[in-house]
Design an enzyme around this catalytic site. Structure first.
Site, PDB file in Angstrom:
ATOM      1  N   SER A   1       0.620  -0.858  -0.108  1.00 10.98           N
ATOM      2  CA  SER A   1       0.187   0.233   0.235  1.00 10.98           C
ATOM      3  C   SER A   1       0.982   0.983  -0.223  1.00 10.98           C
ATOM      4  O   SER A   1       1.258   1.472   1.158  1.00 10.98           O
ATOM      5  CB  SER A   1      -1.434   0.071   1.229  1.00 10.98           C
ATOM      6  OG  SER A   1      -1.402   0.638   1.526  1.00 10.98           O
TER       7      SER A   1
ATOM      8  N   HIS B   1      -1.185  -1.094  -3.841  1.00 11.73           N
ATOM      9  CA  HIS B   1      -2.398  -1.059  -3.876  1.00 11.73           C
ATOM     10  C   HIS B   1      -2.492   0.759  -3.272  1.00 11.73           C
ATOM     11  O   HIS B   1      -1.626   0.847  -2.875  1.00 11.73           O
ATOM     12  CB  HIS B   1      -2.653  -1.803  -1.745  1.00 11.73           C
ATOM     13  CG  HIS B   1      -4.105  -1.343  -1.862  1.00 11.73           C
ATOM     14  ND1 HIS B   1      -4.967  -2.411  -1.934  1.00 11.73           N
ATOM     15  CD2 HIS B   1      -4.687   0.125  -0.217  1.00 11.73           C
ATOM     16  CE1 HIS B   1      -5.971  -1.596  -1.134  1.00 11.73           C
ATOM     17  NE2 HIS B   1      -5.440  -0.915  -0.371  1.00 11.73           N
TER      18      HIS B   1
ATOM     19  N   ASP C   1      -4.587   3.394  -2.384  1.00  9.68           N
ATOM     20  CA  ASP C   1      -5.817   3.989  -1.089  1.00  9.68           C
ATOM     21  C   ASP C   1      -6.626   5.652  -1.203  1.00  9.68           C
ATOM     22  O   ASP C   1      -5.660   6.903  -1.152  1.00  9.68           O
ATOM     23  CB  ASP C   1      -5.249   3.402   0.665  1.00  9.68           C
ATOM     24  CG  ASP C   1      -4.921   2.759   1.335  1.00  9.68           C
ATOM     25  OD1 ASP C   1      -6.291   1.693   0.671  1.00  9.68           O
ATOM     26  OD2 ASP C   1      -4.000   2.130   1.075  1.00  9.68           O
TER      27      ASP C   1
ATOM     28  N   MET D   1      -9.248   8.006  -0.300  1.00  6.29           N
ATOM     29  CA  MET D   1      -9.997   8.656   0.614  1.00  6.29           C
ATOM     30  C   MET D   1     -10.395   9.746   0.826  1.00  6.29           C
ATOM     31  O   MET D   1      -9.734  11.126  -0.100  1.00  6.29           O
ATOM     32  CB  MET D   1      -8.996   8.785   1.781  1.00  6.29           C
ATOM     33  CG  MET D   1      -8.767   7.500   2.638  1.00  6.29           C
ATOM     34  SD  MET D   1      -7.830   6.858   3.945  1.00  6.29           S
ATOM     35  CE  MET D   1      -7.274   5.636   3.413  1.00  6.29           C
TER      36      MET D   1
ATOM     37  N   HIS E   1      -8.270   0.877  -3.479  1.00  7.54           N
ATOM     38  CA  HIS E   1      -9.569   1.016  -3.393  1.00  7.54           C
ATOM     39  C   HIS E   1     -10.153   1.972  -2.956  1.00  7.54           C
ATOM     40  O   HIS E   1      -9.309   2.662  -2.278  1.00  7.54           O
ATOM     41  CB  HIS E   1      -7.793   0.002  -1.439  1.00  7.54           C
ATOM     42  CG  HIS E   1      -9.236  -0.063  -0.399  1.00  7.54           C
ATOM     43  ND1 HIS E   1      -8.242  -0.368   0.833  1.00  7.54           N
ATOM     44  CD2 HIS E   1     -10.320   0.413   0.170  1.00  7.54           C
ATOM     45  CE1 HIS E   1      -9.867  -0.222   1.509  1.00  7.54           C
ATOM     46  NE2 HIS E   1     -11.038  -0.142   0.786  1.00  7.54           N
TER      47      HIS E   1
ATOM     48  N   MET F   1     -12.468   4.074  -0.375  1.00  7.63           N
ATOM     49  CA  MET F   1     -13.193   4.692   0.638  1.00  7.63           C
ATOM     50  C   MET F   1     -13.697   5.622   0.532  1.00  7.63           C
ATOM     51  O   MET F   1     -13.553   7.043   1.067  1.00  7.63           O
ATOM     52  CB  MET F   1     -11.713   4.713   1.805  1.00  7.63           C
ATOM     53  CG  MET F   1     -11.448   3.186   1.820  1.00  7.63           C
ATOM     54  SD  MET F   1      -9.372   3.250   2.827  1.00  7.63           S
ATOM     55  CE  MET F   1      -8.430   3.465   1.496  1.00  7.63           C
TER      56      MET F   1
ATOM     57  N   MET G   1     -11.399  -5.649   5.069  1.00  2.97           N
ATOM     58  CA  MET G   1     -10.778  -4.617   5.987  1.00  2.97           C
ATOM     59  C   MET G   1     -10.249  -5.631   7.226  1.00  2.97           C
ATOM     60  O   MET G   1     -11.106  -5.949   8.556  1.00  2.97           O
ATOM     61  CB  MET G   1     -11.539  -3.100   6.547  1.00  2.97           C
ATOM     62  CG  MET G   1     -11.413  -2.841   4.939  1.00  2.97           C
ATOM     63  SD  MET G   1      -9.926  -2.726   4.352  1.00  2.97           S
ATOM     64  CE  MET G   1      -9.350  -1.521   5.449  1.00  2.97           C
TER      65      MET G   1
ATOM     66  N   PHE H   1      -6.791   5.233   7.341  1.00  6.04           N
ATOM     67  CA  PHE H   1      -5.155   4.951   8.518  1.00  6.04           C
ATOM     68  C   PHE H   1      -4.363   4.337   7.955  1.00  6.04           C
ATOM     69  O   PHE H   1      -4.714   2.884   8.700  1.00  6.04           O
ATOM     70  CB  PHE H   1      -4.866   5.854   9.476  1.00  6.04           C
ATOM     71  CG  PHE H   1      -5.715   7.223   9.979  1.00  6.04           C
ATOM     72  CD1 PHE H   1      -5.588   8.564   9.034  1.00  6.04           C
ATOM     73  CD2 PHE H   1      -7.354   7.167  10.274  1.00  6.04           C
ATOM     74  CE1 PHE H   1      -5.933   9.244   9.366  1.00  6.04           C
ATOM     75  CE2 PHE H   1      -7.962   8.340  10.375  1.00  6.04           C
ATOM     76  CZ  PHE H   1      -6.568   9.481   9.847  1.00  6.04           C
ATOM     77  N   GLY H   2      -3.058   4.098   7.917  1.00  3.22           N
ATOM     78  CA  GLY H   2      -2.385   3.399   7.695  1.00  3.22           C
ATOM     79  C   GLY H   2      -1.588   3.400   9.379  1.00  3.22           C
ATOM     80  O   GLY H   2      -2.096   3.634   9.753  1.00  3.22           O
ATOM     81  N   GLY H   3      -0.853   2.398   9.452  1.00  2.83           N
ATOM     82  CA  GLY H   3       0.443   1.640  10.894  1.00  2.83           C
ATOM     83  C   GLY H   3      -1.040   1.500  11.967  1.00  2.83           C
ATOM     84  O   GLY H   3      -0.230   1.267  12.769  1.00  2.83           O
TER      85      GLY H   3
ATOM     86  N   ASP I   1      -7.571  -6.430   4.677  1.00  2.00           N
ATOM     87  CA  ASP I   1      -5.766  -5.351   4.365  1.00  2.00           C
ATOM     88  C   ASP I   1      -6.344  -4.724   5.793  1.00  2.00           C
ATOM     89  O   ASP I   1      -7.282  -4.357   6.159  1.00  2.00           O
ATOM     90  CB  ASP I   1      -6.510  -4.032   3.693  1.00  2.00           C
ATOM     91  CG  ASP I   1      -5.964  -2.983   3.624  1.00  2.00           C
ATOM     92  OD1 ASP I   1      -5.088  -2.491   3.574  1.00  2.00           O
ATOM     93  OD2 ASP I   1      -6.634  -2.010   2.665  1.00  2.00           O
TER      94      ASP I   1
ATOM     95  N   GLY J   1      -2.803  -3.595   9.287  1.00  2.15           N
ATOM     96  CA  GLY J   1      -2.274  -3.781  10.365  1.00  2.15           C
ATOM     97  C   GLY J   1      -1.886  -5.829   9.714  1.00  2.15           C
ATOM     98  O   GLY J   1      -0.736  -6.880  10.361  1.00  2.15           O
TER      99      GLY J   1
ATOM    100  N   GLY K   1       1.368  -1.985   3.915  1.00  2.00           N
ATOM    101  CA  GLY K   1       2.204  -0.546   4.090  1.00  2.00           C
ATOM    102  C   GLY K   1       3.136  -0.632   4.755  1.00  2.00           C
ATOM    103  O   GLY K   1       3.875  -0.433   3.726  1.00  2.00           O
TER     104      GLY K   1
END
Ligand code: DX5
Ligand code: ZN
Length: 218
Positions: free
Chosen positions: A7, A32, A34, A36, A65, A67, A136, A142-144, A174, A176, A196
């Site tokens: 990602s 990937h 993202d 948003m 993706h 969102m 999901m 958010f990433g991380g 997707d 974690g 990611g």
């Protein structure tokens, strides 16, 4: 059999093109993206112009993706920009069937996603219109974030629904995803893994992708 989809949300955006090119030299098969809108999720990220800028620099499958609310409005634009897979959220579409049909008509593969607290049952009627299901494993935005273990149950339920319907549709996960968590989702039936932080926050992204692939088999 297993596919890693790094990602780019975890990239350093000042070096985005370079990092996408470097990703092409790893064992990753997808990339990937993202998208948003600050409405469906609190964050704002990438639009079709970024996808179009990256497209000439990568042969990877562009796994987009969305969102965003009412993604049907933007499908043709993302397809024209170079998206190969376009995934929408069941929670974000007032007409899920029309949205999935529009994705397929555009020539892209159609993905349908559920957030961790969405009952997988809601997607059952749409499965024949899908080329991929994205489960999901964090709240999107958010990433991380940390992997939500309870979402593994959703992967199992989706796998069961697909088996019952006799459909061979890939399940993507997707959020974690790390070498520590990926195995739980692979065991539950996922075969495409978005990562990611576990790729772009590592010093060696090629090794990070290999570590994820190796951990699928555990
Ligand atoms: C979250 C995004 C994810 C995110 C994953 O809303 O959909 O794709 O970038 O990032 P990690 O792997 O760091 O959880
Ligand atoms: Zn994503």
């Amino acid at each position: 059999m297993y596919i890693i989809s790094p990602s780019i949300l975890s990239c350093d955006f000042s070096k985005l093109g370079q990092q996408v090119i470097e990703t092409g030299a790893t064992k990753a098969e997808y990339i990937h993206i993202d998208v948003m809108d600050g409405m469906f999720v609190p964050n704002i990220t990438i639009g079709p112009c970024v996808v179009a800028s990256l497209r000439p620099h990568s042969k990877l499958i562009f796994d987009t993706h969305l969102m965003i609310n009412e993604p049907i409005r933007y499908i043709d634009e993302f397809r024209k920009a170079g998206s190969d897979i376009i995934t929408v959220h069941v929670e974000a579409c007032s007409d899920v069937e029309a949205t999935l049909k529009k994705i397929r008509e555009s020539g892209a593969k159609a993905g349908l996603s559920i957030k961790p607290r969405t009952d997988p049952e809601v997607i059952r009627p749409y499965l024949p219109l899908c080329d991929m299901i994205l489960v999901m494993t964090v709240e999107p935005g958010f990433g991380g974030q940390s992997f939500m273990h309870e979402a593994v149950e959703n992967v199992k339920k989706v796998k069961q629904m697909l088996d019952e319907a006799g459909l061979q549709i890939a399940i993507e996960v997707d959020g974690g995803i790390t070498p520590e968590t990926i195995g739980f989702t692979a065991e539950a039936g996922a075969t495409i893994f978005v990562a990611g932080s576990a790729v772009y926050k590592k010093p060696d992204i090629a090794k990070a992708v290999e570590d994820l692939l190796a951990a699928c088999e555990k």
